[in-house]
Design a protein around this motif. Structure first.
Motif, mmCIF file in Angstrom:
data_model
loop_
_atom_site.group_PDB
_atom_site.id
_atom_site.type_symbol
_atom_site.label_atom_id
_atom_site.label_comp_id
_atom_site.label_asym_id
_atom_site.label_seq_id
_atom_site.Cartn_x
_atom_site.Cartn_y
_atom_site.Cartn_z
ATOM 1 N N THR A 4 26.759 41.975 43.435
ATOM 2 C CA THR A 4 28.166 41.629 43.598
ATOM 3 C C THR A 4 28.849 41.623 42.243
ATOM 4 N N THR A 5 30.165 41.789 42.273
ATOM 5 C CA THR A 5 30.931 41.831 41.023
ATOM 6 C C THR A 5 31.728 40.552 40.803
ATOM 7 N N THR A 6 31.479 39.529 41.611
ATOM 8 C CA THR A 6 32.222 38.284 41.464
ATOM 9 C C THR A 6 32.079 37.688 40.070
ATOM 10 N N PRO A 7 30.886 37.648 39.455
ATOM 11 C CA PRO A 7 30.815 37.107 38.097
ATOM 12 C C PRO A 7 31.704 37.880 37.118
ATOM 13 N N PHE A 8 31.809 39.188 37.290
ATOM 14 C CA PHE A 8 32.678 39.971 36.409
ATOM 15 C C PHE A 8 34.122 39.496 36.529
ATOM 16 N N TYR A 9 34.589 39.284 37.751
ATOM 17 C CA TYR A 9 35.970 38.850 37.953
ATOM 18 C C TYR A 9 36.177 37.417 37.482
ATOM 19 N N ASP A 10 35.144 36.574 37.610
ATOM 20 C CA ASP A 10 35.244 35.222 37.064
ATOM 21 C C ASP A 10 35.353 35.259 35.549
ATOM 22 N N ILE A 11 34.534 36.078 34.916
ATOM 23 C CA ILE A 11 34.592 36.185 33.451
ATOM 24 C C ILE A 11 35.932 36.771 33.020
ATOM 25 N N LEU A 12 36.423 37.772 33.757
ATOM 26 C CA LEU A 12 37.747 38.326 33.467
ATOM 27 C C LEU A 12 38.825 37.259 33.622
ATOM 28 N N GLY A 13 38.753 36.485 34.689
ATOM 29 C CA GLY A 13 39.736 35.430 34.923
ATOM 30 C C GLY A 13 39.672 34.323 33.888
ATOM 31 N N GLY A 98 47.449 27.499 33.851
ATOM 32 C CA GLY A 98 46.395 28.086 33.022
ATOM 33 C C GLY A 98 45.130 27.247 33.013
ATOM 34 N N ILE A 99 45.296 25.954 32.894
ATOM 35 C CA ILE A 99 44.132 25.055 32.927
ATOM 36 C C ILE A 99 43.474 25.105 34.308
ATOM 37 N N GLY A 100 44.288 25.140 35.359
ATOM 38 C CA GLY A 100 43.752 25.241 36.714
ATOM 39 C C GLY A 100 42.987 26.535 36.937
ATOM 40 N N MET A 101 43.492 27.624 36.381
ATOM 41 C CA MET A 101 42.796 28.912 36.514
ATOM 42 C C MET A 101 41.429 28.862 35.827
ATOM 43 N N ILE A 102 41.391 28.302 34.646
ATOM 44 C CA ILE A 102 40.121 28.190 33.926
ATOM 45 C C ILE A 102 39.139 27.339 34.726
ATOM 46 N N ILE A 103 39.595 26.208 35.238
ATOM 47 C CA ILE A 103 38.728 25.321 36.023
ATOM 48 C C ILE A 103 38.251 26.015 37.294
ATOM 49 N N GLY A 104 39.163 26.671 37.999
ATOM 50 C CA GLY A 104 38.791 27.362 39.234
ATOM 51 C C GLY A 104 37.772 28.460 39.012
ATOM 52 N N HIS A 105 37.983 29.265 37.966
ATOM 53 C CA HIS A 105 37.034 30.338 37.671
ATOM 54 C C HIS A 105 35.682 29.784 37.218
ATOM 55 N N LEU A 106 35.694 28.722 36.421
ATOM 56 C CA LEU A 106 34.422 28.115 35.994
ATOM 57 C C LEU A 106 33.656 27.551 37.186
ATOM 58 N N LEU A 107 34.362 26.862 38.087
ATOM 59 C CA LEU A 107 33.698 26.330 39.284
ATOM 60 C C LEU A 107 33.119 27.454 40.136
ATOM 61 N N ASN A 108 33.876 28.512 40.318
ATOM 62 C CA ASN A 108 33.387 29.629 41.120
ATOM 63 C C ASN A 108 32.203 30.312 40.448
ATOM 64 N N TYR A 109 32.263 30.461 39.143
ATOM 65 C CA TYR A 109 31.161 31.080 38.411
ATOM 66 C C TYR A 109 29.891 30.245 38.552
ATOM 67 N N LYS A 110 30.023 28.920 38.394
ATOM 68 C CA LYS A 110 28.856 28.043 38.520
ATOM 69 C C LYS A 110 28.316 28.041 39.946
ATOM 70 N N THR A 111 29.206 28.044 40.934
ATOM 71 C CA THR A 111 28.778 28.085 42.332
ATOM 72 C C THR A 111 28.057 29.387 42.636
ATOM 73 N N HIS A 112 28.614 30.478 42.173
ATOM 74 C CA HIS A 112 28.008 31.790 42.408
ATOM 75 C C HIS A 112 26.659 31.895 41.697
ATOM 76 N N LYS A 113 26.592 31.362 40.481
ATOM 77 C CA LYS A 113 25.352 31.408 39.695
ATOM 78 C C LYS A 113 24.248 30.576 40.353
ATOM 79 N N SER A 114 24.618 29.397 40.887
ATOM 80 C CA SER A 114 23.608 28.542 41.513
ATOM 81 C C SER A 114 23.113 29.124 42.844
ATOM 82 N N LYS A 115 23.953 29.873 43.546
ATOM 83 C CA LYS A 115 23.527 30.495 44.811
ATOM 84 C C LYS A 115 22.587 31.666 44.574
#
Length: 117
Positions: A4-13, A98-115
């Motif tokens: 999947t490319t979700t981590p790429f989009y999280d890192i981009l975000g 901007g702060i919300g975007m960073i938090i949202g992408h970090l949460l999604n990245y961590k969730t995706h990484k743990s799965k």
């Protein structure tokens, strides 16, 4: 196994939101100095467009909390950017977004990484 490319989009975000936030915090300080610089809201529009692209790819596969954080944050950013372009009014909502975007992408990245581990 499908990659999947979700981590790429999280890192981009995360990168886009962080650069945008640094730009929004530092640039007003630079305009005070006699460097001949002026604020261009179309730079904010560029960052908002990159962020919008990233969250469209991410919200399809993320949970409700993360999708809500990302969508609300993006709405705050777009309201701020468009109000500056159309009405020539600067709103501080862009900082919260901007702060919300960073938090949202970090949460999604961590969730995706743990799965995936």
């Amino acid at each position: 196994m499908k990659k999947t490319t979700t981590p790429f989009y999280d890192i981009l975000g995360i990168s886009s939101a962080t650069i945008c936030l640094v730009h929004c915090l530092i640039f007003p300080l630079l305009t005070v100095l006699p460097l001949g610089m002026s604020h261009n809201p179309f730079i904010d529009l560029l960052f908002a467009t990159i962020g919008l692209f990233a969250i469209f790819k991410i919200i399809k596969k993320s949970g409700l909390l993360i999708a809500t954080i990302l969508i609300v944050s993006m709405m705050l950013i777009w309201i701020s950017v468009l109000s500056e372009i159309i009405l020539d009014i600067h709103l501080d909502l862009i900082f919260i977004g901007g702060i919300g975007m960073i938090i949202g992408h970090l949460l999604n990245y961590k969730t995706h990484k743990s799965k995936n581990h």
